[in-house]
Design an enzyme around this catalytic site. Structure first.
Site, PDB file in Angstrom:
ATOM      1  N   GLY A  42      -0.383 -12.917  -8.016  1.00 53.45           N
ATOM      2  CA  GLY A  42      -0.544 -11.467  -8.171  1.00 53.45           C
ATOM      3  C   GLY A  42      -0.082 -10.953  -9.530  1.00 53.45           C
ATOM      4  O   GLY A  42       0.478 -11.694 -10.351  1.00 53.45           O
ATOM      5  N   ILE A  53       2.278  -8.610 -10.562  1.00 48.11           N
ATOM      6  CA  ILE A  53       3.719  -8.616 -10.897  1.00 48.11           C
ATOM      7  C   ILE A  53       4.257 -10.049 -10.843  1.00 48.11           C
ATOM      8  O   ILE A  53       4.969 -10.496 -11.747  1.00 48.11           O
ATOM      9  CB  ILE A  53       4.503  -7.690  -9.937  1.00 48.11           C
ATOM     10  CG1 ILE A  53       4.095  -6.225 -10.164  1.00 48.11           C
ATOM     11  CG2 ILE A  53       6.008  -7.875 -10.117  1.00 48.11           C
ATOM     12  CD1 ILE A  53       4.730  -5.215  -9.206  1.00 48.11           C
ATOM     13  N   LYS A 111      -7.120 -17.752  -8.966  1.00 46.19           N
ATOM     14  CA  LYS A 111      -5.771 -17.467  -8.487  1.00 46.19           C
ATOM     15  C   LYS A 111      -4.705 -18.301  -9.203  1.00 46.19           C
ATOM     16  O   LYS A 111      -3.539 -17.919  -9.215  1.00 46.19           O
ATOM     17  CB  LYS A 111      -5.680 -17.742  -6.972  1.00 46.19           C
ATOM     18  CG  LYS A 111      -6.590 -16.869  -6.138  1.00 46.19           C
ATOM     19  CD  LYS A 111      -6.079 -15.430  -6.123  1.00 46.19           C
ATOM     20  CE  LYS A 111      -6.969 -14.532  -5.294  1.00 46.19           C
ATOM     21  NZ  LYS A 111      -6.532 -13.138  -5.325  1.00 46.19           N
ATOM     22  N   THR A 148       7.417 -11.482  -3.286  1.00 44.83           N
ATOM     23  CA  THR A 148       6.559 -10.483  -3.931  1.00 44.83           C
ATOM     24  C   THR A 148       5.249 -10.269  -3.171  1.00 44.83           C
ATOM     25  O   THR A 148       4.648  -9.202  -3.267  1.00 44.83           O
ATOM     26  CB  THR A 148       6.283 -10.956  -5.378  1.00 44.83           C
ATOM     27  OG1 THR A 148       7.545 -11.116  -6.006  1.00 44.83           O
ATOM     28  CG2 THR A 148       5.519  -9.950  -6.190  1.00 44.83           C
ATOM     29  N   SER A 160       2.392  -9.291  -0.801  1.00 41.72           N
ATOM     30  CA  SER A 160       2.122  -8.196   0.134  1.00 41.72           C
ATOM     31  C   SER A 160       0.698  -7.748  -0.150  1.00 41.72           C
ATOM     32  O   SER A 160       0.228  -7.902  -1.274  1.00 41.72           O
ATOM     33  CB  SER A 160       3.089  -7.037  -0.127  1.00 41.72           C
ATOM     34  OG  SER A 160       3.241  -6.250   1.024  1.00 41.72           O
ATOM     35  N   SER A 167       9.127  -1.091  -3.165  1.00 40.21           N
ATOM     36  CA  SER A 167       8.361  -0.095  -3.929  1.00 40.21           C
ATOM     37  C   SER A 167       9.146   1.202  -3.968  1.00 40.21           C
ATOM     38  O   SER A 167       9.949   1.473  -3.064  1.00 40.21           O
ATOM     39  CB  SER A 167       7.019   0.130  -3.233  1.00 40.21           C
ATOM     40  OG  SER A 167       6.390   1.285  -3.744  1.00 40.21           O
ATOM     41  N   ARG A 202      10.238  17.484  -3.940  1.00 38.28           N
ATOM     42  CA  ARG A 202      10.361  16.847  -5.261  1.00 38.28           C
ATOM     43  C   ARG A 202       9.853  17.824  -6.312  1.00 38.28           C
ATOM     44  O   ARG A 202       8.697  18.197  -6.305  1.00 38.28           O
ATOM     45  CB  ARG A 202       9.587  15.533  -5.288  1.00 38.28           C
ATOM     46  CG  ARG A 202      10.365  14.412  -4.641  1.00 38.28           C
ATOM     47  CD  ARG A 202       9.637  13.091  -4.688  1.00 38.28           C
ATOM     48  NE  ARG A 202       8.722  12.930  -3.575  1.00 38.28           N
ATOM     49  CZ  ARG A 202       7.417  12.731  -3.685  1.00 38.28           C
ATOM     50  NH1 ARG A 202       6.853  12.664  -4.869  1.00 38.28           N
ATOM     51  NH2 ARG A 202       6.678  12.588  -2.614  1.00 38.28           N
ATOM     52  N   LYS A 251       5.250  -0.704   3.315  1.00 37.50           N
ATOM     53  CA  LYS A 251       6.319  -1.120   2.398  1.00 37.50           C
ATOM     54  C   LYS A 251       7.687  -0.659   2.925  1.00 37.50           C
ATOM     55  O   LYS A 251       8.674  -1.390   2.845  1.00 37.50           O
ATOM     56  CB  LYS A 251       6.086  -0.558   0.982  1.00 37.50           C
ATOM     57  CG  LYS A 251       4.882  -1.120   0.264  1.00 37.50           C
ATOM     58  CD  LYS A 251       4.909  -2.636   0.121  1.00 37.50           C
ATOM     59  CE  LYS A 251       5.924  -3.141  -0.880  1.00 37.50           C
ATOM     60  NZ  LYS A 251       5.899  -4.624  -0.983  1.00 37.50           N
ATOM     61  N   SER A 267      -2.950  -1.327  -8.844  1.00 38.10           N
ATOM     62  CA  SER A 267      -2.327  -0.328  -9.724  1.00 38.10           C
ATOM     63  C   SER A 267      -3.040  -0.276 -11.081  1.00 38.10           C
ATOM     64  O   SER A 267      -3.183   0.802 -11.671  1.00 38.10           O
ATOM     65  CB  SER A 267      -0.833  -0.603  -9.915  1.00 38.10           C
ATOM     66  OG  SER A 267      -0.592  -1.893 -10.407  1.00 38.10           O
TER      67      SER A 267
HETATM   68  P1  NAP Z   1      -1.343  -7.998  -6.308  1.00 38.37           P
HETATM   69  O1  NAP Z   1      -1.701  -8.327  -7.694  1.00 38.37           O
HETATM   70  O2  NAP Z   1      -2.406  -7.529  -5.385  1.00 38.37           O
HETATM   71  O3  NAP Z   1      -0.580  -9.238  -5.677  1.00 38.37           O
HETATM   72  C1  NAP Z   1      -0.274  -9.286  -4.330  1.00 38.37           C
HETATM   73  C2  NAP Z   1      -0.146 -10.732  -3.916  1.00 38.37           C
HETATM   74  O4  NAP Z   1       0.140 -10.782  -2.519  1.00 38.37           O
HETATM   75  C3  NAP Z   1      -1.401 -11.528  -4.169  1.00 38.37           C
HETATM   76  O5  NAP Z   1      -1.088 -12.613  -4.998  1.00 38.37           O
HETATM   77  C4  NAP Z   1      -1.824 -11.989  -2.789  1.00 38.37           C
HETATM   78  O6  NAP Z   1      -2.159 -13.339  -2.716  1.00 38.37           O
HETATM   79  C5  NAP Z   1      -0.553 -11.850  -1.999  1.00 38.37           C
HETATM   80  N1  NAP Z   1      -0.909 -11.670  -0.585  1.00 38.37           N
HETATM   81  C6  NAP Z   1      -1.573 -10.661  -0.017  1.00 38.37           C
HETATM   82  N2  NAP Z   1      -1.745 -10.912   1.289  1.00 38.37           N
HETATM   83  C7  NAP Z   1      -1.206 -12.127   1.524  1.00 38.37           C
HETATM   84  C8  NAP Z   1      -1.073 -12.959   2.666  1.00 38.37           C
HETATM   85  N3  NAP Z   1      -1.562 -12.605   3.854  1.00 38.37           N
HETATM   86  N4  NAP Z   1      -0.443 -14.137   2.528  1.00 38.37           N
HETATM   87  C9  NAP Z   1       0.049 -14.533   1.339  1.00 38.37           C
HETATM   88  N5  NAP Z   1      -0.051 -13.796   0.221  1.00 38.37           N
HETATM   89  C10 NAP Z   1      -0.666 -12.616   0.332  1.00 38.37           C
HETATM   90  O7  NAP Z   1      -0.228  -6.868  -6.254  1.00 38.37           O
HETATM   91  P2  NAP Z   1       0.991  -6.484  -7.229  1.00 38.37           P
HETATM   92  O8  NAP Z   1       0.650  -5.179  -7.788  1.00 38.37           O
HETATM   93  O9  NAP Z   1       1.355  -7.601  -8.116  1.00 38.37           O
HETATM   94  O10 NAP Z   1       2.128  -6.267  -6.150  1.00 38.37           O
HETATM   95  C11 NAP Z   1       3.106  -7.258  -5.902  1.00 38.37           C
HETATM   96  C12 NAP Z   1       4.211  -6.661  -5.065  1.00 38.37           C
HETATM   97  O11 NAP Z   1       4.772  -5.541  -5.748  1.00 38.37           O
HETATM   98  C13 NAP Z   1       3.763  -6.137  -3.705  1.00 38.37           C
HETATM   99  O12 NAP Z   1       4.791  -6.390  -2.795  1.00 38.37           O
HETATM  100  C14 NAP Z   1       3.614  -4.639  -3.953  1.00 38.37           C
HETATM  101  O13 NAP Z   1       3.749  -3.897  -2.765  1.00 38.37           O
HETATM  102  C15 NAP Z   1       4.755  -4.396  -4.915  1.00 38.37           C
HETATM  103  N6  NAP Z   1       4.601  -3.217  -5.777  1.00 38.37           N
HETATM  104  C16 NAP Z   1       3.521  -3.114  -6.607  1.00 38.37           C
HETATM  105  C17 NAP Z   1       3.426  -1.996  -7.433  1.00 38.37           C
HETATM  106  C18 NAP Z   1       2.266  -1.806  -8.368  1.00 38.37           C
HETATM  107  O14 NAP Z   1       2.086  -0.687  -8.871  1.00 38.37           O
HETATM  108  N7  NAP Z   1       1.508  -2.843  -8.697  1.00 38.37           N
HETATM  109  C19 NAP Z   1       4.409  -1.007  -7.395  1.00 38.37           C
HETATM  110  C20 NAP Z   1       5.482  -1.157  -6.539  1.00 38.37           C
HETATM  111  C21 NAP Z   1       5.571  -2.276  -5.729  1.00 38.37           C
HETATM  112  P3  NAP Z   1      -3.606 -13.947  -2.961  1.00 38.37           P
HETATM  113  O15 NAP Z   1      -3.727 -13.941  -4.442  1.00 38.37           O
HETATM  114  O16 NAP Z   1      -3.539 -15.286  -2.371  1.00 38.37           O
HETATM  115  O17 NAP Z   1      -4.592 -13.012  -2.324  1.00 38.37           O
END
Ligand code: NAP
Length: 325
Positions: free
Chosen positions: A16, A18, A45, A85, A87, A129, A140, A168, A206
């Site tokens: 992913g 992050i 991936k 990480t 989700s 988050s 707010r 979350k 995002s």
């Molecule tokens: P992302 O690029 O969509 O990455 C999410 C990852 O979760 C993907 O690699 C995906 O794996 C994996 N995933 C989803 N469902 C899964 C499952 N059933 N089993 C195993 N892996 C699974 O998202 P991101 O933006 O980097 O977010 C990463 C984390 O940061 C999340 O927890 C998100 O809630 C949190 N977050 C993100 C933001 C933001 O703005 N981006 C802000 C605050 C918090 P696959 O590649 O295998 O599909």
């Protein structure tokens, strides 16, 4: 000697947005990284991870799925630390329970249960988050400062059908309860909307919020969001892992601004681009607020300015041909 030399850590959902930066910085610091992905045979991936400096020597890929019980047991066994990480980050879905809530809540419980089975795990870093802090019913406004003592109300989020935020918030609740009850040391990262350069080839949720403003959209959302650079988020994860005195939650947000202001910044930076100048509705603009940087500063994080993060993400879109500018 590098801080991670001789240490083995697991990063879940490593492909992913992050997590890829977390893996990159962990490798830079000398860690051996066990990276979980759902499909290690999918080059989209994993190729960007395999190309990272140090990957050849110290990156190991494992197949694991949040929804399969015990899926993380063997990969976490023997690790010193775990960065959870993974989700589902979706804003369009058919069934929030199976697509968002189960991977977040059941998946997180699955990962922390695997941590409890491995006595080698000394600290768990949970990627939560800022959404788990913002929705507590308190207004707010520009004078209000949100900090780590704020907790969203999951009943309110359920009623409002704010499914991502609900997932979350519930995931953070189950993780911290389980880890506390099982005496496992943990820290929680609470990033705002994360932007900046993409390492992975595919667009994530995002980043898409910014791309939407560059691809011919006529309006912008009537919303004020907090924003943070992905490199700061990844560094905060690792600093919080390494700093023995780190504990609890960490809000990660450089600035809160309304989309009207975000589009103004983009227009100033890219004057030839068609950037929307109309709001999607006629209501008063959603108010901004502040997010405390005090605790993040204790990790040594000096936030990259939003202007720089926007520039970096737009340049990344150009490089990956998501936009033709
Ligand atoms: P992302 O690029 O969509 O990455 C999410 C990852 O979760 C993907 O690699 C995906 O794996 C994996 N995933 C989803 N469902 C899964 C499952 N059933 N089993 C195993 N892996 C699974 O998202 P991101 O933006 O980097 O977010 C990463 C984390 O940061 C999340 O927890 C998100 O809630 C949190 N977050 C993100 C933001 C933001 O703005 N981006 C802000 C605050 C918090 P696959 O590649 O295998 O599909």
């Amino acid at each position: 000697m590098k801080s991670g030399e001789g240490k083995v850590v697991c990063v879940t959902g490593a492909s992913g947005y992050i997590a890829s930066w977390v893996v990159k910085f962990l490798l830079q610091r000398g860690y051996t990284v066990r990276a979980t992905v759902r499909d290690p045979s999918n080059p989209k991936k994993v190729d960007h991870l395999l190309k990272l400096d140090g990957a050849k020597e110290r990156l190991q890929l494992f197949k694991a799925d949040l929804l399969e019980e015990g899926s993380f047991d063997s990969v976490i066994q023997g690790c010193h630390g775990v960065f959870h990480t993974a989700s589902a980050v979706l804003f369009v879905f058919d069934d929030p329970q199976t697509q968002l809530i189960d991977p977040a809540v059941k998946g997180t419980l699955n990962v922390v249960k695997s941590c409890a089975k491995s006595p080698s795990v000394k600290r768990v870093v949970v990627t939560s988050s800022i959404a788990t802090a913002l929705y507590n019913g308190a207004p707010r406004t520009p004078e209000v400062v949100v900090d780590e003592t704020w907790f969203s109300n999951s009943d309110f989020l359920w009623e409002q059908k704010m499914w991502y935020q609900y997932a979350k918030t519930s995931a953070e609740e189950v993780a911290t309860k389980f880890l506390t009850e099982n005496n496992i040391d943990y820290v929680v990262m609470n990033p705002a909307v994360t932007i900046g350069p993409l390492l992975q080839p595919e667009l994530n949720g995002s980043s898409n919020l910014v791309l939407n403003l560059l691809n011919g959209s006529e309006t912008f959302m009537n919303a004020a969001f907090g924003w943070v650079n992905v490199k700061d988020v990844a560094n905060a994860h690792i600093e919080a892992y390494e700093d023995g005195s780190a504990s609890g939650r960490y809000c990660l947000c450089e600035r809160v601004i309304h989309f009207s202001e975000l589009t103004n910044i983009l227009r100033r930076m890219y004057p030839t681009l068609q950037i929307p100048d109309k709001c999607a509705d006629d209501k008063p603009y959603m108010q901004t607020f502040q997010v405390s940087k005090e605790k993040a500063k204790t990790l040594g994080i000096e936030f990259i300015p939003l202007e720089e993060s926007l520039k970096e993400i737009v340049e990344s879109f150009k490089e990956k041909k998501f936009v033709s500018l």
